[in-house]
Design an enzyme around this catalytic site. Structure first.
Site, mmCIF file in Angstrom:
data_model
loop_
_atom_site.group_PDB
_atom_site.id
_atom_site.type_symbol
_atom_site.label_atom_id
_atom_site.label_comp_id
_atom_site.label_asym_id
_atom_site.label_seq_id
_atom_site.Cartn_x
_atom_site.Cartn_y
_atom_site.Cartn_z
ATOM 1 N N LYS A 287 0.859 -1.185 0.000
ATOM 2 C CA LYS A 287 0.000 0.000 0.000
ATOM 3 C C LYS A 287 0.893 1.231 0.000
ATOM 4 C CE LYS A 287 -3.805 2.260 2.535
ATOM 5 N NZ LYS A 287 -4.738 2.206 3.663
ATOM 6 N N SER B 279 -9.813 2.579 2.640
ATOM 7 C CA SER B 279 -8.872 3.263 1.788
ATOM 8 C C SER B 279 -7.904 2.331 1.058
ATOM 9 C CB SER B 279 -8.039 4.241 2.630
ATOM 10 O OG SER B 279 -7.269 3.549 3.588
ATOM 11 N N SER C 293 -10.174 0.173 6.910
ATOM 12 C CA SER C 293 -9.587 0.172 5.570
ATOM 13 C C SER C 293 -8.901 -1.107 5.124
ATOM 14 C CB SER C 293 -8.610 1.329 5.429
ATOM 15 O OG SER C 293 -9.327 2.514 5.257
HETATM 16 N N1 GLN Z 1 -13.293 5.039 6.029
HETATM 17 C C1 GLN Z 1 -12.622 5.470 7.207
HETATM 18 C C2 GLN Z 1 -12.122 6.877 7.011
HETATM 19 O O1 GLN Z 1 -12.392 7.430 6.011
HETATM 20 C C3 GLN Z 1 -11.506 4.534 7.558
HETATM 21 C C4 GLN Z 1 -10.281 4.748 6.781
HETATM 22 C C5 GLN Z 1 -9.155 3.871 7.206
HETATM 23 O O2 GLN Z 1 -9.345 2.878 7.905
HETATM 24 N N2 GLN Z 1 -7.944 4.266 6.833
HETATM 25 O O3 GLN Z 1 -11.464 7.415 7.825
#
Ligand code: GLN
Length: 486
Positions: free
Chosen positions: A74, A149, A173
């Site tokens: 990632k 994400s 995410s």
């Molecule tokens: N969807 C959540 C956010 O927008 C979680 C994102 C994540 O886990 N990095 O913060």
């Protein structure tokens, strides 16, 4: 060859039936042909160099189970050689002088880096549409989001553009994109995986973890990823573990907590059906279902969307045009340079969170918002401890719906936030959580979009979670299905 799991590839590499170089070339060719936009940076020369080194190691008899295994990182983990962008214009051309601990650990195990995969900017998002490098397509249906994400990680694994990938989970995410792309992912207990070199979003929540097609493969990757790191102040000092050690234990007697709050209003019928069918399968495997309650579930959204932006606004202050990445070209003075750099370098969602974060931390609002959120966070963690009095693991949906259409919620941040309802509380509590494929739904269309089953464990119970997932994968074949586009 690209349909094989890491476990199978490892055996082929050790037997010298395929070389690491051949395997890397095969994946690089697939990546080149792909239109998913899963990869942000590919560097064939570096990949093939690593593959050559892996082949030498395989020949010399000093290989590990992961030597020669190609993986994608990632683009939130910094890497020497490849760009490290965090999905942001701010870091568009940034090349780190060092490797994140996670990357260094994989390198020393002998994995071969295929490249850096796309993600929402600074890991803020649920659809991967917040990336400066464009949205990623879901391999199951290219008109759908892959989740976020870690959308690039999930799409790469589902699209057979890597047998495994690293990812990070701050509020879901790893689990949510794994669910939406029909792959397996695990977010370990907070502190298991070093955050050193993992570009920070919300430090008290950020946790790295692997995605792959099977729980067994996730266990192999987790073995390489975890371990104490003195360069991360919240790294947990525990002896290393073999996370595959429990694979094979029967599930007879396992008590599965089923939280009422995860099956209420807002849960789409297609998701509920697949998750309930999975729970039935677990009963067949000898587990019993226990009705439990996690009463503060609903509060996890406002709590998370106070705490995460607060930490983000502080973490992102380092992007000032002086130390890293982008700097505005024309400016009057230093203050103007800061303002223009940040205005140009950050996308809308990141700016929104910096504003919210600075607001809830400001004098006069700190007690009302930030402190209050911290108190409720504690109660959310307590909910889980109460539940674990009567069950060993907790199961439910990962997300209330299957993947939605690209663009459908792009202008509606709150709709995106609501989609995190079932994953945020695990993160706030610091607990380990998994997502495994358990069926398909249709969404609004006559589509075929994967559904994920979430499995939550108590602190440090990753080995059990992986076996609970593994037993399901021995009994079912959801994890073996491949998108038509593959
Ligand atoms: N969807 C959540 C956010 O927008 C979680 C994102 C994540 O886990 N990095 O913060």
């Amino acid at each position: 060859m690209y349909t094989k799991t890491i476990k199978q590839l490892s055996a082929l590499l050790q037997a010298r039936d395929i070389s690491a170089s051949e395997l890397a070339s095969l994946y690089l060719a697939r990546i080149k042909q792909s239109d998913l936009n899963a990869y942000i940076d590919v560097n064939e020369e570096l990949t093939l160099q690593q593959a050559k080194a892996a082949d030498d190691r395989l020949a010399s008899g000093t290989a590990t189970a992961l030597t020669g295994i190609p993986i994608a990182h990632k683009d939130i983990f910094v890497t020497r050689g490849w760009r490290s962008t965090a999905g942001s214009k701010m870091l568009e051309n940034y090349v780190s002088p060092f490797d994140a601990t996670v990357v260094a650990r994989f390198n020393s195990a002998g994995t071969v880096t295929l490249g850096k995969v796309n993600c929402d900017e600074f890991a803020m998002g649920s659809s991967n549409e917040n990336s400066y490098f464009g949205a990623v397509k879901n391999p199951w249906d290219k008109t759908a989001i892959p989740g976020g994400s870690s959308g690039g990680s999930a799409a790469a694994v589902a699209g057979r553009l890597a047998p495994g990938a690293t990812a990070t989970d701050t509020g879901g995410s790893i689990r949510q994109p794994a669910a939406m792309c029909g792959v397996t992912g695990i977010k370990p207990t907070y502190g298991r995986v070093s955050r050193f070199g993992m570009i920070a979003f919300a430090s008290s929540l950020d946790q790295g973890g692997p995605m792959a097609r099977t729980a067994e493969d996730c266990g192999l990757l987790l073995n390489a990823m975890t371990g104490f790191d003195e360069r991360d102040s919240t790294s947990i000092d525990r002896p290393t573990e073999d996370f595959t050690r429990d694979l094979g234990k029967p599930l007879a007697g396992l008590r599965i907590g089923v939280p009422r709050e995860y099956f209420g209003e807002g849960l789409a019928a297609d998701v509920e059906q697949a998750v309930r069918a999975a729970l039935k399968e677990y009963e067949k495997l000898g587990a019993t279902l226990v009705d439990i309650s996690l009463p503060k579930t609903e509060l996890s959204i406002p709590v998370y969307y106070v705490i995460a932006p607060a930490e983000a606004s502080s973490n992102l202050s380092r992007f000032d045009g002086v130390r890293y990445g982008h700097r505005a070209k024309d400016y009057k003075d230093l203050a103007d340079m800061y303002c223009k750099t940040r205005a140009e370098g950050f996308g809308d969602e990141v700016k929104r969170r910096i504003l919210v974060g600075a607001y809830v931390l400001s004098h006069g609002y700190y007690d009302a918002y930030y402190l209050q959120a911290q108190k409720i966070r504690r109660l959310i963690a307590q909910d889980f401890q109460n539940a674990f009095q009567s069950c060993d693991v907790i199961m439910g949906p990962v997300a209330p719906t299957v993947a939605w259409d690209l663009g459908a919620k792009a202008d509606d941040p709150v709709a995106n936030y609501l989609a995190d309802i079932f994953t945020l509380s695990t993160s706030l509590a610091g607990l380990p959580g998994m997502s495994i494929p358990c069926g398909f739904g249709q969404g609004d269309k006559n589509g075929k979009r994967p559904v994920g089953l979430q499995i939550i464990g108590n602190y440090f119970d990753e080995a059990r979670l992986l076996n609970v997932a593994h037993q399901f994968q021995l009994a079912t074949d959801w994890h073996q299905r491949a998108p038509d586009s593959v």
